[in-house]
Design a protein around this motif. Sequence first.
Motif, short mmCIF file in Angstrom:
data_model
loop_
_atom_site.label_atom_id
_atom_site.label_comp_id
_atom_site.label_asym_id
_atom_site.label_seq_id
_atom_site.Cartn_x
_atom_site.Cartn_y
_atom_site.Cartn_z
N ALA A 112 0.91 -1.36 0.15
CA ALA A 112 0.01 0.01 0.22
C ALA A 112 0.99 1.28 -0.18
N LEU A 113 2.02 1.16 0.85
CA LEU A 113 2.86 2.27 0.85
C LEU A 113 3.61 2.65 -0.45
N ARG A 114 3.99 1.70 -1.36
CA ARG A 114 4.58 1.70 -2.54
C ARG A 114 3.47 2.33 -3.45
N ARG A 115 2.20 1.76 -3.47
CA ARG A 115 1.37 2.06 -4.34
C ARG A 115 1.00 3.46 -4.04
N SER A 116 0.87 4.00 -3.05
CA SER A 116 0.61 5.51 -2.63
C SER A 116 1.77 6.28 -3.31
N VAL A 117 2.99 6.00 -3.03
CA VAL A 117 3.82 6.75 -3.37
C VAL A 117 3.97 6.84 -4.92
N THR A 118 3.81 5.94 -5.43
CA THR A 118 3.68 5.62 -6.99
C THR A 118 2.74 6.58 -7.55
N ASN A 119 1.43 6.66 -7.01
CA ASN A 119 0.36 7.13 -7.35
C ASN A 119 0.61 8.58 -7.12
N ILE A 120 1.39 9.14 -6.20
CA ILE A 120 1.67 10.75 -6.10
C ILE A 120 2.65 11.15 -7.22
N LEU A 121 3.56 10.23 -7.45
CA LEU A 121 4.56 10.81 -8.26
C LEU A 121 3.92 10.51 -9.99
N ALA A 122 2.91 9.79 -9.98
CA ALA A 122 2.14 9.67 -11.36
C ALA A 122 1.55 11.02 -11.58
N ALA A 123 0.75 11.38 -10.44
CA ALA A 123 -0.06 12.45 -10.61
C ALA A 123 0.60 13.80 -10.74
N LEU A 124 1.99 13.72 -10.08
CA LEU A 124 2.81 14.97 -10.33
C LEU A 124 3.33 14.88 -11.78
N ARG A 125 3.29 13.93 -12.37
CA ARG A 125 3.89 13.79 -13.81
C ARG A 125 5.22 14.37 -13.99
N GLY A 126 6.14 14.17 -13.09
CA GLY A 126 7.50 14.78 -13.25
C GLY A 126 7.59 16.10 -13.11
N THR A 127 6.78 16.87 -12.95
CA THR A 127 6.93 18.35 -12.82
C THR A 127 7.71 18.79 -11.78
N LYS A 128 7.60 17.89 -10.67
CA LYS A 128 8.40 18.42 -9.42
C LYS A 128 8.74 17.22 -8.28
N LYS A 129 9.81 17.38 -7.97
CA LYS A 129 10.28 16.17 -7.11
C LYS A 129 9.33 16.30 -5.92
N LEU A 130 9.14 14.95 -5.36
CA LEU A 130 8.57 14.87 -4.20
C LEU A 130 9.52 15.16 -3.03
N ASP A 131 9.36 16.26 -2.39
CA ASP A 131 10.34 16.64 -1.34
C ASP A 131 10.32 15.68 0.07
N LEU A 159 12.81 7.76 -4.41
CA LEU A 159 11.41 8.10 -4.68
C LEU A 159 11.21 9.52 -4.17
N PHE A 160 11.55 9.67 -2.99
CA PHE A 160 11.48 11.17 -2.35
C PHE A 160 12.81 11.46 -1.53
N ASP A 161 12.71 12.61 -1.01
CA ASP A 161 14.01 13.13 -0.16
C ASP A 161 14.08 12.89 1.16
N HIS A 162 12.82 13.24 1.80
CA HIS A 162 12.76 13.29 3.35
C HIS A 162 11.46 12.61 3.80
N ILE A 163 11.47 12.24 4.97
CA ILE A 163 10.02 11.69 5.76
C ILE A 163 9.77 12.61 6.64
N GLY A 164 8.44 12.38 6.63
CA GLY A 164 7.68 13.19 7.90
C GLY A 164 6.76 12.17 8.63
N MET A 165 6.12 12.66 9.49
CA MET A 165 5.11 11.97 10.27
C MET A 165 3.89 12.88 10.55
N SER A 166 2.64 12.29 10.72
CA SER A 166 1.44 13.07 11.00
C SER A 166 0.55 12.53 11.98
N GLU A 167 -0.02 13.25 12.72
CA GLU A 167 -0.81 13.02 13.82
C GLU A 167 -0.35 11.92 14.76
N CYS A 168 0.94 11.79 14.86
CA CYS A 168 1.49 10.69 15.91
C CYS A 168 1.72 11.44 17.23
#
Length: 344
Positions: A112-131, A159-168
């Motif tokens: 699921a995590l790989r699918r999520s990241v892949t989906n994000i990158l596909a939507a961005l269409r290479g226009t911007k690096k996922l920071d 696939l991206f440069d940095h890791i964040g966390m949310s609502e943890c």
Amino acid sequence: MTVQTVTTLGGTASGVKVGKVAHGLMMMTWVPTPVPDEIAFEAIRASADSMPPGVKILLNSGEFYAQDFGTANLELLARFYERYPEYVDRTFLSVKGGINAAKHGPDASPEALRRSVTNILAALRGTKKLDLFECARVDSDYTVEHTIGILKGFVEEGLFDHIGMSECSAESLRKGNAVHPIAAVEIEISPWSMEPETKQVLSTAEELGIAVVAYSPLGRGFLTGQIKSLDDIPENDMRRRFTRFRDPEIFKQNLTLVDALKAIAERKGITPAQLCIAWVGSLGTKVIPLPGSSNAKRTIENTTAADYVLTPEESAEIGKIIDSYEVKGDRYFGLDPKAMHLWG
């Protein structure tokens, strides 16, 4: 006191300079009628243009920021960067993912995590690096160490440069940071959302040098003083489902807090929104308020709130108001916090 308009992120992004106020993009697309491109683009440009030279604006997006849980927000960003490629290097893009739309909850399985990241990158269409990528919620079916370990592997893949966390929780933040340095943790902070765990996350993040991205610093607009009743909120707006908005008696009682903050703002000659943003930003050198805006004028009002410094007396007065007033209603839908996967 010195005005702090620039800060840095934490962890592997500790060398990245960003504005002390970020820009949330969620409500550009998570509404019945998405904001027209030209208006949205103008707001994004305004936030970036308000930054000093060499400083990026932190843009906060999500894989599921649409009423159908689709990638409309990211597609909007792709169109923006295609139109204005000069803003690619002037923005730091943070995106939340890791949500299973079918169950409206987190899914931290490796697939699921790989699918999520892949989906994000596909939507961005290479226009911007996922920071930066962050799971929107902690999945209780997996350990934090498991999840951050998988994301660490994705960073190593490029696939991206940095890791964040949310609502943890503070404990989860510490565990995650032990696996891989966390650049930022996103939690809700405002004068009506200052829970005991909020303070624990703030102190832990400061200890570990992690930036805190504070979403909804304006209480989803309630603390601006512009919302007088439920009638001021559009039909099908998600806020109509939240107890603090939908219950007339709770709504009326919470206006007491708004009025008290408004009085301080008027004395200072700023808007209630700017007061709330300035207060949230004053909670730490790496605490970055994250108001959302789809309007360029309002965006500038938000980002320039970093220019205002609260005096010790003003901070004490706001603190006294928060400590003495018990906010009515919960942050979300009237469910047990664990059901919403909060503080995982």
